[in-house]
Design a protein around this motif. Structure first.
Motif, PDB file in Angstrom:
ATOM      1  N   VAL A   1       0.828  -1.205   0.000  1.00 22.60           N
ATOM      2  CA  VAL A   1       0.000   0.000   0.000  1.00 22.60           C
ATOM      3  C   VAL A   1       0.860   1.252   0.000  1.00 22.60           C
ATOM      4  O   VAL A   1       0.547   2.237  -0.677  1.00 22.60           O
ATOM      5  N   PHE A   2       1.968   1.234   0.752  1.00 20.52           N
ATOM      6  CA  PHE A   2       2.801   2.426   0.888  1.00 20.52           C
ATOM      7  C   PHE A   2       3.930   2.487  -0.146  1.00 20.52           C
ATOM      8  O   PHE A   2       4.820   3.317  -0.016  1.00 20.52           O
TER       9      PHE A   2
ATOM     10  N   GLY B   1      -1.235   6.995  -6.914  1.00 25.40           N
ATOM     11  CA  GLY B   1      -0.678   6.014  -6.002  1.00 25.40           C
ATOM     12  C   GLY B   1       0.512   6.491  -5.210  1.00 25.40           C
ATOM     13  O   GLY B   1       1.259   5.679  -4.669  1.00 25.40           O
ATOM     14  N   ILE B   2       0.712   7.808  -5.119  1.00 28.06           N
ATOM     15  CA  ILE B   2       1.869   8.333  -4.392  1.00 28.06           C
ATOM     16  C   ILE B   2       1.479   8.974  -3.068  1.00 28.06           C
ATOM     17  O   ILE B   2       2.313   9.226  -2.216  1.00 28.06           O
TER      18      ILE B   2
ATOM     19  N   SER C   1       2.582  10.379   2.630  1.00 28.44           N
ATOM     20  CA  SER C   1       2.051  10.465   3.998  1.00 28.44           C
ATOM     21  C   SER C   1       2.902   9.663   4.964  1.00 28.44           C
ATOM     22  O   SER C   1       3.160  10.095   6.096  1.00 28.44           O
ATOM     23  N   LYS C   2       3.346   8.487   4.557  1.00 31.95           N
ATOM     24  CA  LYS C   2       4.209   7.672   5.410  1.00 31.95           C
ATOM     25  C   LYS C   2       5.531   8.387   5.684  1.00 31.95           C
ATOM     26  O   LYS C   2       6.017   8.411   6.827  1.00 31.95           O
TER      27      LYS C   2
ATOM     28  N   LEU D   1       6.115  11.650   5.628  1.00 33.83           N
ATOM     29  CA  LEU D   1       5.898  12.812   6.489  1.00 33.83           C
ATOM     30  C   LEU D   1       5.621  12.396   7.930  1.00 33.83           C
ATOM     31  O   LEU D   1       6.080  13.051   8.876  1.00 33.83           O
ATOM     32  N   ALA D   2       4.858  11.314   8.111  1.00 32.62           N
ATOM     33  CA  ALA D   2       4.578  10.845   9.476  1.00 32.62           C
ATOM     34  C   ALA D   2       5.865  10.440  10.184  1.00 32.62           C
ATOM     35  O   ALA D   2       6.060  10.718  11.374  1.00 32.62           O
ATOM     36  N   GLU D   3       6.774   9.795   9.456  1.00 28.45           N
ATOM     37  CA  GLU D   3       8.048   9.410  10.058  1.00 28.45           C
ATOM     38  C   GLU D   3       8.894  10.631  10.371  1.00 28.45           C
ATOM     39  O   GLU D   3       9.606  10.657  11.380  1.00 28.45           O
ATOM     40  N   LEU D   4       8.834  11.663   9.511  1.00 29.39           N
ATOM     41  CA  LEU D   4       9.561  12.899   9.798  1.00 29.39           C
ATOM     42  C   LEU D   4       9.027  13.570  11.059  1.00 29.39           C
ATOM     43  O   LEU D   4       9.772  14.217  11.794  1.00 29.39           O
TER      44      LEU D   4
END
Length: 986
Positions: free
Chosen positions: A611-612, A630-631, A636-637, A639-642
């Motif tokens: 999915v990611f 599909g990006i 989002s993944k 940015l969430a980790e940042l």
């Protein structure tokens, strides 16, 4: 030339004739296909009606068979009870009685006189339990010798069961040892161990030659306890009472009493051995032409034997006339429709030839349009320039005196434009992240306002689909946090956009809470697996689920069972202001947990592992059916980790998905919240504080969300489940105390019913008649579709369309209640720290686009800056010859004659030369300090790919802002560059 043109025309004509012949061929095929479809439809109608007839016949067969099986069991049970009573009689008056109160004559007379109670038994007999050491004494007392079933003297064995009492009809059993027969011995042993009646295999009864079975009961001593064990029952066994059942007579008498006996055929089988069932009643040559068959299990009390009743019709059920007439009518209708289509098709053929030349012109126009599209693709970076003007003008519009409704419309338009730019930047953000050059901002922002803004972007789509869209922010979340609101909005927009895209019914629910509270409450949910793919959501009695819309969700973390725990913890702190309840935690950092739940199509199991992955879809049909690159999830993944968090999901195909991400933010200080509130949070009116409202909603999660939005405006809300409770809240017969009267009545659309309209109208009429018209509540209907506004407009004072947000509710109530909301002047909400940086500062803006100049000029002038605008790099160089009076310069990169990079290089050369000359000059006096010329220059560009940080630094710039930019970008840029700079003008 003429002949060639003529030949070309003939070829076109020949081609047209060929196409016409081809169309005629296709028409014939279509006609044949239509007739075939008509026949198929008629046949399907016929088989459907026939199937319904067979279903009714099958149901009737089931009912009759079950009724006969029930009655057979009841009659069998009555007889068994009488035999049991006889066993108790023998146990009471014969066992260990000396002399016995019962002898053979007494037993024979009693059983003969009471045989009417056992009409299904040929006779009964009692066999006494006897051990080998008692055999000789027993035979001497009775004066006869025990015989086996073969009429031989009983041999020595472990135990005997000689018949001492028998009814005259079975007197041939007297003196026989019932333990000598293998099957009788097994039945006796099972009967005394279980304490229940035991049946034999079917056999032919003597005399009637009917099929029957032998029922065996164990006779125990009177002192046997009710909860005796197997060993105790065997030890307490005194004898055995048996009787022969005539099964054929039993079933025959039963069928003769029931109506419709001739309609069905009944067979009774002993199916203890399933591979070889034994027939007990009925014909063994059934008519195989009748397919309907029903099997009912029979319980005769013996747990070791199984019996069943098989019922079938004697003849095939008749076919109804509707199964013939309806298909014929359907076929006629199909033929009429086919004739109409054929006539329309013929008309179309006549018109199509006239349109052929117009089609050729259309193709030429499309070719020209493709050429234009290719040309526009080469200048795609220019899209950002007009977007800068659009967003800038909207920002300027929001800075004027607007009503709440106008401000809401303008704000929504601005948010939509920003969302478009975010989509353009997605690919660039991914590239920056992989290069390790994506940095986060640290500014205070209002998370509740941001969440409201995001859901407003998708309001129109959700209203068209009639889908619930809601956001709920827990009271534990601080009102203002410090982080990157633009990246936070980007993640939330991507996830909500995906949820809206893939959801066609149900809801999309955004929930924000603190991570530690979410974990604590998740652990308190009994039997809750919040991280697996099989999370279930509890359902209510009517089959609906306790979620926002009543549809089942993939994850139970937004269910009412979990949600009410979160709300119950907040009730203890309900008197504290919004966003202040988390202040009890002294940590500067908080971890937010944001979940986006939808009831859409879900993600297939085989696609959940990728999915990611960038540019990957669930399958090849996703992009065709729903669109997208599909990006979004990949970005989002990242940015969430940042942000110091992570992202995960729970998805169940055909049920929905729940995406959850976490982010670490700082608590905003009080000084920061005071200065930044206007630009980074939404100022809600206070005119509604203390007002009371009743919310009628039968869904607890949805009512909690609506209550959350109303409480943000200071409205006191009472939630009831139905209209009856809401009407009772007005008081009986209109006698409502003024201090307790509801000022507004909010009603959910799915709660409203016509009968409720009558009850509510009667109660409101009563209030008017009692002279309490001023206490009439305002009726507000909450709907999910714009179409419902006109439908209920006459009944309600206003109809409020979802999704709900605090500003929208305030605007609606302002118009409804005629409440005066003071308009806040611009200077009152102006951030003091930015104004202190910009007031009196001379800033030069260089751009060849006049709209961009106006946007930048207006944004900076709002905060007291003195702005001078020029349209070329050469003009900027002429104004920035040292000494000059400017404190900063915003430089467009792409300009005619001289671009921004070249202009900046020349500015740095001029500053270098001026600084060298100043160093060579003698000092003017003691205490004087030397200040170098260095004007802060920021690049403004619509092409963010070329305007990288390295290029800016190489040309001597201090940074850049990308177009389209808004006021906030300019404010941040100025705050970074102006702070600590020397006053060049001095």
């Amino acid at each position: 030339m003429g002949s060639s043109s003529k030949s070309g025309g003939m070829e076109d004509k020949g081609g047209g004739m060929g196409k016409y012949a081809a169309r005629r061929g296709w028409r014939r095929l279509a006609a044949v296909a239509w007739v075939a479809a008509a026949v198929a439809c008629s046949a399907s109608v016929h088989w459907q009606l026939r199937g319904e007839t067979m279903e009714r016949a099958e149901q009737r067969l089931v009912n009759m068979c079950e009724e006969r099986a029930r009655m057979l069991q009841e009659q069998f049970g009555v007889t068994v009870n009488h035999v049991h009573a006889l066993a108790i009689l023998i146990s009471t008056f014969h066992f260990e009685k000396n002399p016995s109160a019962i002898d053979q004559d007494t037993f024979a007379k009693y059983t003969a006189r009471t045989s009417f109670e056992r009409p299904l038994l040929n006779g009964v007999a009692y066999a006494q339990r006897l051990f080998p050491h008692e055999k000789e004494t027993f035979e001497r007392q009775h004066g006869w010798i025990m015989r086996t079933m073969n009429r031989e003297a009983a041999p020595l064995q472990e135990e005997y069961a000689p018949v001492i009492f028998s009814q005259d009809t079975v007197s041939y059993l007297a003196r026989m040892d019932m333990m000598s027969g293998e099957e009788d011995r097994e039945n006796i042993l099972r009967a005394r161990e279980t304490g229940k009646p035991v049946l034999t295999n079917p056999f032919r009864l003597l005399g009637s030659n009917h099929l029957g079975v032998v029922l065996t009961f164990a006779v125990y001593r009177p002192d046997l306890p009710a909860d005796a064990s197997v060993e105790q029952r065997v030890e307490a066994t005194a004898g055995y009472l048996g009787g022969a059942f005539d099964v054929e007579s039993l079933v025959e008498n039963l069928l003769n009493k029931l109506a419709g006996n001739q309609d069905i055929l009944v067979n009774v089988y002993d199916v203890t051995n399933a591979s070889e069932p034994m027939a007990m009643y009925g014909s063994q040559t059934p008519d195989n032409k009748v397919d309907l068959l029903h099997v009912s299990m029979l319980d005769f009390g013996d747990p070791f034997r199984k019996h069943e009743m098989r019922c079938r019709y004697g003849q095939e059920p008749p076919m109804p006339w509707s199964a013939i007439s309806n298909p014929m009518g359907c076929f006629v209708i199909w033929m009429l429709v086919g004739y109409i289509i054929c006539a329309a098709w013929s008309r179309y053929d006549k018109v199509s030839e006239d349109c052929r030349k117009m089609e050729e012109l259309k193709l030429q126009a499309e070719a020209a349009d493709i050429a234009k599209s290719q040309f526009l693709a080469t200048v795609s970076h220019e899209i950002r320039t007009p977007m800068n003007g659009v967003l800038g003008m909207l920002d300027m519009l929001l800075g004027t005196d607007l009503t709440m409704t106008q401000k809401d419309f303008a704000q929504t338009a601005q948010d939509c434009g920003k969302a478009l730019i975010i989509l353009i930047n997605d690919v660039l953000d991914r590239a920056k992240f992989e290069a390790g050059r994506l940095e986060l901002e640290e500014v205070p922002f209002d998370l509740r306002t941001l969440a409201d803004d995001v859901i407003s972007l998708f309001a129109s789509k959700l209203r068209a689909k009639c889908i619930e869209l809601a956001v709920f922010v827990s009271d534990d979340v601080p009102k203002l946090v410090t982080g990157d609101p633009w990246r936070f909005r980007q993640i939330l927009t991507n996830l909500v956009g995906n949820a809206v895209k893939f959801t066609e019914r149900g809801h999309v629910f955004v929930r924000v809470s603190l991570a530690e509270n979410s974990t604590m409450e998740a652990n308190r949910v009994p039997n809750g697996d919040l991280h697996g793919k099989d999370c279930k959501v509890e359902s209510t009695a009517n089959g609906a689920f306790n979620t926002l819309s009543g549809f089942q969700a993939a994850d139970e973390r937004n269910s009412w069972e979990y949600f009410k725990l979160l709300l119950s913890d907040k009730e203890l702190l309900s008197d504290e202001p919004e966003g202040k309840k988390s202040s009890q935690n002294d940590s500067d950092h908080v971890t937010l947990m944001i979940s986006i739940e939808d009831t859409g199509v879900g993600i297939p199991l085989h696609a959940q592992d990728r999915v990611f992955t960038p540019f990957m879809q669930a399958d090849s049909s996703t992009s065709r059916n729903y669109g997208g690159t599909g990006i979004g999830l990949s970005i989002s993944k990242c940015l969430a980790e940042l942000m110091g968090g992570q992202i995960s999901f729970t998805s169940r195909p055909s049920i929905g998905s729940t995406f959850t991400f976490s982010a670490v933010v700082k608590r905003a200080s009080k000084d920061t919240s005071c200065d930044s509130e206007r630009s980074l949070s939404e100022a809600l009116p206070t005119a509604f504080r203390g007002m009371k409202a009743i919310l009628v909603d039968g869904k607890p999660v949805r009512s909690a969300v609506t209550r959350y939005h109303l409480n943000r405006l200071g409205i006191i809300v009472q939630v009831v489940n139905n209209m009856s409770m809401a009407i009772q809240a007005f008081g009986k017969n209109g006698a409502t105390e003024s201090r307790e009267k509801p000022f507004m009545l909010f009603i959910e659309n799915d709660i409203w019913r016509p009968e409720a309209d009558i009850q509510l109208s009667n109660r409101l009429r009563t209030l008017r008649m009692n002279g309490r018209a001023h206490e009439l509540p305002k009726l507000i209907l909450l709907v999910t579709s714009e179409a419902d506004k006109d439908k209920y407009g006459s009944t309600f004072n206003t109809v409020m369309c979802k999704p709900l947000r605090a500003s929208t509710i305030a605007s609606c109530l302002q118009q409804l209640l005629k409440v005066d909301i003071p308009v806040r002047k611009e200077n009152q909400n102006r951030p003091s720290f930015l104004r202190s940086l910009l007031v009196g500062k001379n800033i030069l803006v260089v751009d060849d686009n006049k709209v961009n100049l106006r946007v930048a000029q207006a944004a900076l002038k709002k905060y007291g800056a003195k702005v001078h605008c020029v349209e070329s790099g050469k003009d900027a160089i002429s104004l920035l010859q040292p000494p000059h009076c400017f404190h900063a310069c915003f430089m467009d990169v792409q300009m005619p004659e001289m671009d921004g990079f070249e202009a900046t290089r020349q500015i740095r050369e001029m500053e270098k030369k001026a600084n060298e000359e100043k160093r060579e000059q003698p000092s003017s006096g003691e205490g004087s300090t030397f200040v170098e010329w260095h004007l802060p220059v920021l690049a403004m560009t619509a092409d963010v790919i070329q305007a990288t940080y390295e290029e800016c630094m190489k040309s001597g710039m201090d940074g850049y802002v990308s177009k389209p930019f808004d006021e906030q970008q300019l404010y941040q840029a100025v705050s970074r560059l102006v702070v600590g700079t020397t006053d060049s003008a001095s």
